[in-house]
Design a protein around this motif. Structure first.
Motif, PDB file in Angstrom:
ATOM      1  N   GLY A  13      -3.071 -10.115  16.309  1.00 20.82           N
ATOM      2  CA  GLY A  13      -3.889  -9.171  15.856  1.00 20.82           C
ATOM      3  C   GLY A  13      -3.178  -7.917  15.378  1.00 20.82           C
ATOM      4  O   GLY A  13      -3.876  -7.127  14.726  1.00 20.82           O
ATOM      5  N   SER A  14      -1.979  -7.545  15.936  1.00 18.42           N
ATOM      6  CA  SER A  14      -1.474  -6.392  15.711  1.00 18.42           C
ATOM      7  C   SER A  14      -0.419  -6.730  14.525  1.00 18.42           C
ATOM      8  O   SER A  14       0.791  -6.576  14.956  1.00 18.42           O
ATOM      9  N   GLU A  15      -0.879  -6.861  13.318  1.00 22.29           N
ATOM     10  CA  GLU A  15       0.173  -7.387  12.248  1.00 22.29           C
ATOM     11  C   GLU A  15       1.141  -6.317  11.869  1.00 22.29           C
ATOM     12  O   GLU A  15       0.755  -5.465  10.721  1.00 22.29           O
ATOM     13  N   VAL A  16       1.905  -5.848  12.532  1.00 18.93           N
ATOM     14  CA  VAL A  16       2.887  -4.788  12.192  1.00 18.93           C
ATOM     15  C   VAL A  16       4.266  -5.464  11.352  1.00 18.93           C
ATOM     16  O   VAL A  16       4.788  -4.693  10.546  1.00 18.93           O
ATOM     17  N   LYS A  57       5.900   1.519   7.169  1.00 20.02           N
ATOM     18  CA  LYS A  57       4.546   1.173   7.096  1.00 20.02           C
ATOM     19  C   LYS A  57       3.698   2.759   7.252  1.00 20.02           C
ATOM     20  O   LYS A  57       4.249   3.769   6.788  1.00 20.02           O
ATOM     21  N   GLU A  58       2.535   2.652   7.271  1.00 18.39           N
ATOM     22  CA  GLU A  58       1.346   3.673   7.557  1.00 18.39           C
ATOM     23  C   GLU A  58       1.010   4.108   8.801  1.00 18.39           C
ATOM     24  O   GLU A  58       0.050   4.427   8.896  1.00 18.39           O
ATOM     25  N   VAL A  59       2.047   3.727   9.690  1.00 24.27           N
ATOM     26  CA  VAL A  59       1.644   3.834  11.167  1.00 24.27           C
ATOM     27  C   VAL A  59       2.942   4.254  11.666  1.00 24.27           C
ATOM     28  O   VAL A  59       4.210   3.823  11.340  1.00 24.27           O
ATOM     29  N   THR A  73       0.845  -0.969   0.039  1.00 23.61           N
ATOM     30  CA  THR A  73      -0.217   0.028   0.196  1.00 23.61           C
ATOM     31  C   THR A  73       0.933   1.351   0.034  1.00 23.61           C
ATOM     32  O   THR A  73       0.511   2.281  -0.513  1.00 23.61           O
ATOM     33  N   ALA A 129      -1.740   0.092  21.590  1.00 22.98           N
ATOM     34  CA  ALA A 129      -2.912  -0.744  21.308  1.00 22.98           C
ATOM     35  C   ALA A 129      -3.145  -0.180  19.632  1.00 22.98           C
ATOM     36  O   ALA A 129      -2.587   0.649  19.463  1.00 22.98           O
ATOM     37  N   ASP A 130      -3.782  -1.073  18.938  1.00 26.10           N
ATOM     38  CA  ASP A 130      -4.418  -0.519  17.560  1.00 26.10           C
ATOM     39  C   ASP A 130      -4.661   0.833  17.713  1.00 26.10           C
ATOM     40  O   ASP A 130      -6.065   1.011  18.177  1.00 26.10           O
ATOM     41  N   PRO A 131      -4.177   1.805  17.090  1.00 23.19           N
ATOM     42  CA  PRO A 131      -4.757   3.324  17.223  1.00 23.19           C
ATOM     43  C   PRO A 131      -6.005   3.488  16.521  1.00 23.19           C
ATOM     44  O   PRO A 131      -6.532   4.500  16.698  1.00 23.19           O
ATOM     45  N   ARG A 132      -6.411   2.592  15.772  1.00 25.38           N
ATOM     46  CA  ARG A 132      -7.788   2.850  15.124  1.00 25.38           C
ATOM     47  C   ARG A 132      -8.907   2.400  16.165  1.00 25.38           C
ATOM     48  O   ARG A 132      -9.961   2.797  15.782  1.00 25.38           O
ATOM     49  N   GLY A 146       4.601   3.440  14.285  1.00 29.76           N
ATOM     50  CA  GLY A 146       5.358   2.287  14.757  1.00 29.76           C
ATOM     51  C   GLY A 146       4.410   1.667  15.520  1.00 29.76           C
ATOM     52  O   GLY A 146       3.505   1.339  15.214  1.00 29.76           O
ATOM     53  N   ILE A 147       4.998   0.682  16.493  1.00 30.73           N
ATOM     54  CA  ILE A 147       4.009  -0.026  17.449  1.00 30.73           C
ATOM     55  C   ILE A 147       3.452   0.553  18.342  1.00 30.73           C
ATOM     56  O   ILE A 147       4.198   1.310  19.368  1.00 30.73           O
ATOM     57  N   PHE A 148       2.174   0.710  18.717  1.00 35.71           N
ATOM     58  CA  PHE A 148       1.555   1.356  19.684  1.00 35.71           C
ATOM     59  C   PHE A 148       1.137   0.514  20.596  1.00 35.71           C
ATOM     60  O   PHE A 148       1.074  -0.989  20.542  1.00 35.71           O
TER      61      PHE A 148
HETATM   62  N1  LIG Z   1      -0.300  -2.252  18.356  1.00 34.94           N
HETATM   63  C1  LIG Z   1      -0.254  -1.689  17.085  1.00 34.94           C
HETATM   64  N2  LIG Z   1       0.455  -0.623  16.637  1.00 34.94           N
HETATM   65  C2  LIG Z   1       0.426  -0.313  15.639  1.00 34.94           C
HETATM   66  N3  LIG Z   1      -0.378  -0.521  14.397  1.00 34.94           N
HETATM   67  C3  LIG Z   1      -1.400  -1.503  14.823  1.00 34.94           C
HETATM   68  C4  LIG Z   1      -1.162  -2.020  16.106  1.00 34.94           C
HETATM   69  N4  LIG Z   1      -2.225  -2.957  15.995  1.00 34.94           N
HETATM   70  C5  LIG Z   1      -3.056  -2.969  15.059  1.00 34.94           C
HETATM   71  N5  LIG Z   1      -2.345  -1.919  14.241  1.00 34.94           N
HETATM   72  C6  LIG Z   1      -2.858  -1.937  12.594  1.00 34.94           C
HETATM   73  O1  LIG Z   1      -1.891  -2.488  11.918  1.00 34.94           O
HETATM   74  C7  LIG Z   1      -1.940  -1.680  10.603  1.00 34.94           C
HETATM   75  C8  LIG Z   1      -0.362  -1.786  10.107  1.00 34.94           C
HETATM   76  O2  LIG Z   1       0.063  -0.721   9.165  1.00 34.94           O
HETATM   77  P1  LIG Z   1      -0.364  -0.655   7.708  1.00 34.94           P
HETATM   78  O3  LIG Z   1       1.250  -0.215   7.261  1.00 34.94           O
HETATM   79  O4  LIG Z   1      -1.155   0.311   7.458  1.00 34.94           O
HETATM   80  O5  LIG Z   1      -0.398  -2.248   7.422  1.00 34.94           O
HETATM   81  P2  LIG Z   1      -0.232  -3.112   6.063  1.00 34.94           P
HETATM   82  O6  LIG Z   1       1.157  -3.426   5.997  1.00 34.94           O
HETATM   83  O7  LIG Z   1      -1.006  -4.220   6.200  1.00 34.94           O
HETATM   84  O8  LIG Z   1      -0.550  -2.086   4.677  1.00 34.94           O
HETATM   85  C9  LIG Z   1      -2.076  -0.307  10.964  1.00 34.94           C
HETATM   86  O9  LIG Z   1      -3.415  -0.078   9.961  1.00 34.94           O
HETATM   87  C10 LIG Z   1      -2.782  -0.303  12.348  1.00 34.94           C
HETATM   88  O10 LIG Z   1      -4.331   0.178  12.684  1.00 34.94           O
END
Ligand SMILES: Nc1ncnc2c1ncn2[C@@H]1O[C@H](COP(=O)(O)OP(=O)(O)O)[C@@H](O)[C@H]1O
Ligand SMILES: N[C@@H](CC(=O)OP(=O)(O)O)C(=O)O
Length: 523
Positions: A285-288, A251-253, A25, A259-262, A255-257
């Motif tokens: 579930g936090s597929e970073v 990524k588009e986030v 993406t 919890a999922d920031p969404r 870093g690692i939070f």
């Molecule tokens: N603990 C976490 N920290 C960061 N992102 C998280 C966490 N848990 C779930 N996510 C989600 O994982 C996604 C990973 O980032 P992104 O680059 O958008 O994914 P992808 O590689 O699948 O395109 C984010 O949309 C974020 O909301």
């Protein structure tokens, strides 16, 4: 901090390699930023290697890899018109993208020609599969590899278009299936890392290699051996082969939070997490990051940094153990904090869990054995049936005559589930509860804390959330439970507010008496 500061804060070791991996993406949505703001800036002070996934303009589930896999499925079902249409869409998307983004006419035309040639190659392959009536794992891989070939050709031309000397490098045939006949073991990881590094070193100095995240060909197929997200592993092995300073997963986030920031508005960015924590978070579930990425890189003492393509100045999150030195350092740069010898001050800083995460699409399957005790071979029998129907167990708990398992359950798996249930009935009465979620609390410090599980379940009870099943991972850094899907946001926010946020602000949900008891043990 400016990007230049953040770039120079990556200490310069002799090789000075930085491996940067960009997901599908990011390549689809932010290719110019990747070239201008990231690769160009880092390559002023380091030797940069770029590894890319196949392009997705919107969601991974609608991206090029997904489309190519669909085309292969159509070929297997002898649906020629359908696969030709899918390939036409892939070609159109990439040709339009080239027209839109590449300014230099010569580069643009070359890219369009090469794109069309890649698609012709896949079309010929699928036509041949149609004749022989089979799409083997190897053919499937060759089709899938086209996604990374297209995106990496595009990225290398875009970099050239923006004045960066870049070179497309195809890793899809870098090792033969004979050489990888044992699948992905330590030997093949080493071989692949060395081959990737050799491909990089072959290029003239000052060239930025753009490596196809697809590599292979692994017997049985890359999808079966690694699964989606294999580009992370490719970047990891490249970093090891080059003894890089840092592996960066963009990524588009940020870093690692925590919890999922969404899902949790108050989630905070973590400066660092340990590899074990990252693995648990990813699985639950936090597929970073792809779980296979970490082991090799950490063994080679290379830190992994998760960064945001939309915010390159940010520090991101570092994945690295806190008790070993980096490459080139015999000991850690700060006094090492071994988890066995955590000083009292760490406990008084009231660290509890590192993050909370949730995994959806879960069903709980209960089997009540018809014998008085679970007989010899009972578990083996149950797992053989589940394996046969490709059902993966995420959590398990057993009593003398009863077994509960949390499994991944989606629409696509409904048929497999039905078949498995029929076979499992010979072991006892079975019942299934669907529409569930796993909520997990993850943290390296939890090993040392008494009462953290109690605190977690009390918080869920206070919120009137029913718990279907409970399990604690063998490594003691993960406590998980299964709850109804509708309660997941409430559960995540409550656990985050009362266990994680308080840890940041100095409070603690863990009973102080229990904490003192633990301190007595440590002292
Ligand atoms: N603990 C976490 N920290 C960061 N992102 C998280 C966490 N848990 C779930 N996510 C989600 O994982 C996604 C990973 O980032 P992104 O680059 O958008 O994914 P992808 O590689 O699948 O395109 C984010 O949309 C974020 O909301
Ligand atoms: N393109 C592949 C490999 C990959 O690594 O993807 P991403 O980096 O976008 O997760 C896939 O979609 O599975």
């Amino acid at each position: 901090m400016s990007l230049a500061d953040s770039v120079s804060s990556v200490s310069s070791l002799p090789s000075g390699w930085i491996v940067q991996k960009f997901g599908g993406t990011s390549v689809g949505k932010f290719p110019e930023q990747i070239c201008e703001d990231i690769v160009k800036t880092y390559s002023e002070s380091h030797q940069v290697v770029v590894v890319c996934s196949a392009r997705s303009t919107h969601l991974k589930s609608e991206g090029t890899t997904t489309r190519l896999l669909l085309a292969a499925e159509y070929a297997a079902d002898e649906k020629k018109e359908e696969y030709l249409e899918v390939l036409r869409l892939v070609e159109e998307d990439h040709v339009n993208n080239a027209r839109e983004k590449i300014q230099n006419a010569e580069l643009r035309e070359r890219l369009i020609d090469e794109t069309r040639e890649e698609i012709r190659h896949v079309t010929r392959l699928l036509d041949a599969c149609l004749i022989i009536g089979e799409v083997s794992a190897k053919s499937n891989d060759v089709v899938m590899a086209c996604g990374e070939k297209l995106s990496c050709r595009f990225m290398s031309y875009l970099l050239q278009d923006r004045g960066v000397k870049a070179q497309y490098v195809d890793l899809s045939m870098v090792a033969s299936d004979m050489e990888l006949s044992n699948g992905l073991d330590a030997h093949s990881y080493k071989l692949l890392g060395e081959r990737f590094a050799a491909e990089v070193r072959r290029l003239p100095e000052g060239t930025v290699p753009v490596l196809t995240g697809f590599f292979g060909l692994i017997p049985g197929g890359l999808l079966r051996a690694v699964g989606r997200g294999y580009t992370d592993l490719c970047a990891a092995l490249t970093a090891v082969g080059l003894a890089a300073e840092e592996l960066q997963i963009w990524k588009e986030v940020d870093g690692i939070f925590t919890a999922d920031p969404r899902k949790v508005q108050k989630a905070r960015l973590l400066a660092s997490v340990t590899p074990d924590e990252a693995a648990e978070l990813t699985y639950y579930g936090s597929e970073v990051i792809h779980p296979f990425t970490m082991e090799q890189v950490i063994k080679a003492r290379i830190p992994i940094r998760i960064k945001n393509v939309m915010n390159p100045q940010g520090d991101g999150t570092i994945i690295y153990p806190d008790n070993i030195g980096k490459r080139g350092e015999a000991t850690p740069p700060h006094p090492p904090i071994s988890v066995q010898n955590i000083p009292a001050s760490v406990f008084t800083s009231k660290k509890t869990a590192t993050a909370v995460t949730a995994k959806s699409d879960i069903a709980v399957l209960n089997i009540h054995s018809n014998k008085k005790t679970l007989s010899h071979g009972f578990l083996a029998g149950v797992f053989t049936v589940l394996d046969k129907h490709k059902l993966v167990v995420d959590l398990i708990s057993t009593s003398e005559v009863h077994i509960s398992m949390a499994l991944h359950y989606t629409k696509e798996l409904k048929h497999n589930f039905g078949k498995a249930l029929e076979e499992l009935k010979k072991f006892g009465d079975c019942d299934v509860t669907k529409d569930l979620c796993i909520v997990s609390l993850v943290g390296i410090h939890m090993k040392q804390l008494i009462g953290i599980a109690g605190a977690m379940f009390k918080i869920l009870a206070d919120e009137r959330i029913n718990i279907e099943m409970i399990s604690q991972g063998a490594n003691e850094i993960n406590i998980s439970c299964v709850i109804d899907r509708k309660d997941v946001i409430k559960a995540l926010n409550a656990l985050h507010d009362r266990l994680l946020l308080r840890a940041f602000t100095g409070g603690s949900a863990v009973d102080q008496r229990l904490e003192n008891l633990k301190l007595d043990d440590v002292i």
